[in-house]
Design a protein around this motif. Structure first.
Motif, PDB file in Angstrom:
ATOM      1  N   TYR A  26      51.536  41.892  32.312  1.00  0.00           N
ATOM      2  CA  TYR A  26      50.718  40.823  31.743  1.00  0.00           C
ATOM      3  C   TYR A  26      51.560  39.926  30.832  1.00  0.00           C
ATOM      4  O   TYR A  26      52.388  40.400  30.061  1.00  0.00           O
ATOM      5  N   PRO A  28      50.833  37.139  27.982  1.00  0.00           N
ATOM      6  CA  PRO A  28      49.775  36.517  27.189  1.00  0.00           C
ATOM      7  C   PRO A  28      49.976  35.012  27.049  1.00  0.00           C
ATOM      8  O   PRO A  28      51.084  34.501  27.182  1.00  0.00           O
ATOM      9  N   ILE A  30      50.295  31.959  24.745  1.00  0.00           N
ATOM     10  CA  ILE A  30      50.735  31.738  23.373  1.00  0.00           C
ATOM     11  C   ILE A  30      50.386  30.310  22.976  1.00  0.00           C
ATOM     12  O   ILE A  30      50.677  29.355  23.712  1.00  0.00           O
ATOM     13  N   CYS A  45      57.399  44.423  24.572  1.00  0.00           N
ATOM     14  CA  CYS A  45      55.967  44.716  24.531  1.00  0.00           C
ATOM     15  C   CYS A  45      55.467  45.205  25.894  1.00  0.00           C
ATOM     16  O   CYS A  45      54.650  46.130  25.973  1.00  0.00           O
ATOM     17  N   GLU A 108      46.989  45.381  28.707  1.00  0.00           N
ATOM     18  CA  GLU A 108      46.988  43.986  28.298  1.00  0.00           C
ATOM     19  C   GLU A 108      46.724  43.861  26.799  1.00  0.00           C
ATOM     20  O   GLU A 108      47.342  43.045  26.120  1.00  0.00           O
ATOM     21  N   VAL A 109      45.816  44.672  26.278  1.00  0.00           N
ATOM     22  CA  VAL A 109      45.528  44.670  24.848  1.00  0.00           C
ATOM     23  C   VAL A 109      46.765  45.102  24.057  1.00  0.00           C
ATOM     24  O   VAL A 109      47.085  44.516  23.016  1.00  0.00           O
ATOM     25  N   ARG A 112      49.120  42.112  23.965  1.00  0.00           N
ATOM     26  CA  ARG A 112      48.637  41.065  23.048  1.00  0.00           C
ATOM     27  C   ARG A 112      48.853  41.458  21.598  1.00  0.00           C
ATOM     28  O   ARG A 112      49.350  40.666  20.792  1.00  0.00           O
ATOM     29  N   ASN A 113      48.497  42.692  21.245  1.00  0.00           N
ATOM     30  CA  ASN A 113      48.666  43.150  19.865  1.00  0.00           C
ATOM     31  C   ASN A 113      50.131  43.211  19.468  1.00  0.00           C
ATOM     32  O   ASN A 113      50.502  42.838  18.347  1.00  0.00           O
ATOM     33  N   ARG A 116      51.351  39.712  18.825  1.00  0.00           N
ATOM     34  CA  ARG A 116      50.815  39.220  17.549  1.00  0.00           C
ATOM     35  C   ARG A 116      51.608  39.794  16.377  1.00  0.00           C
ATOM     36  O   ARG A 116      51.884  39.087  15.408  1.00  0.00           O
ATOM     37  N   VAL A 122      48.703  34.570  19.730  1.00  0.00           N
ATOM     38  CA  VAL A 122      48.213  34.907  21.065  1.00  0.00           C
ATOM     39  C   VAL A 122      46.751  34.490  21.165  1.00  0.00           C
ATOM     40  O   VAL A 122      45.929  34.886  20.335  1.00  0.00           O
TER      41      VAL A 122
END
Length: 124
Positions: A26, A28, A30, A45, A108-109, A112-113, A116, A122
């Motif tokens: 994935y 993200p 931005i 990540c 995916e979470v 994203r985290n 960030r 994100v």
């Protein structure tokens, strides 16, 4: 019903196999500028997400629930020869697919985290 089981289980098995590592690939969305380290940050990540298993932690419960619900429904409405067994197998495959899809969402979470925490804004 036996042929139906074989034919209908093929897409489910293929879906689970195809989802093996898609969540960890994935990228993200931005908002704003990205740093020169964006590629390295994203790769780290994604690697973190890839270290997670292919299935969610509650997949066994989803498999058992899918099998139980399908078998019970078939037993009540169409108890004919091996229909209950076949329905339980299809329900179990559906639960397995749900566990794989849930794990992709979890990956995916994680990405994203992670992004960030590295200072990126994100948005998706």
């Amino acid at each position: 019903m036996r042929n139906l089981l074989k034919i209908s289980s093929i897409p489910l098995v293929l879906a689970v196999a195809a989802c093996g590592n898609t969540g960890s690939n994935y990228q993200p969305v931005i908002d704003g500028p990205v740093s020169a380290n964006y590629g390295a940050d994203l790769a780290q990540c994604q690697n973190l997400a890839a270290q997670q298993g292919a299935l969610a932690s509650d997949t066994a419960a989803q498999v058992a629930t899918g099998a139980g619900v399908a078998a019970a429904g078939t037993a009540v409405f169409n108890n004919n020869n091996n229909n209950v067994r076949d329905a339980a197998a299809l329900g179990a495959l559906a639960g397995l697919t749900a566990g794989a899809l849930e794990q992709n969402s979890n990956k995916e979470v994680i990405i994203r985290n992670c992004m960030r925490q590295r200072g990126y804004k994100v948005v998706g």
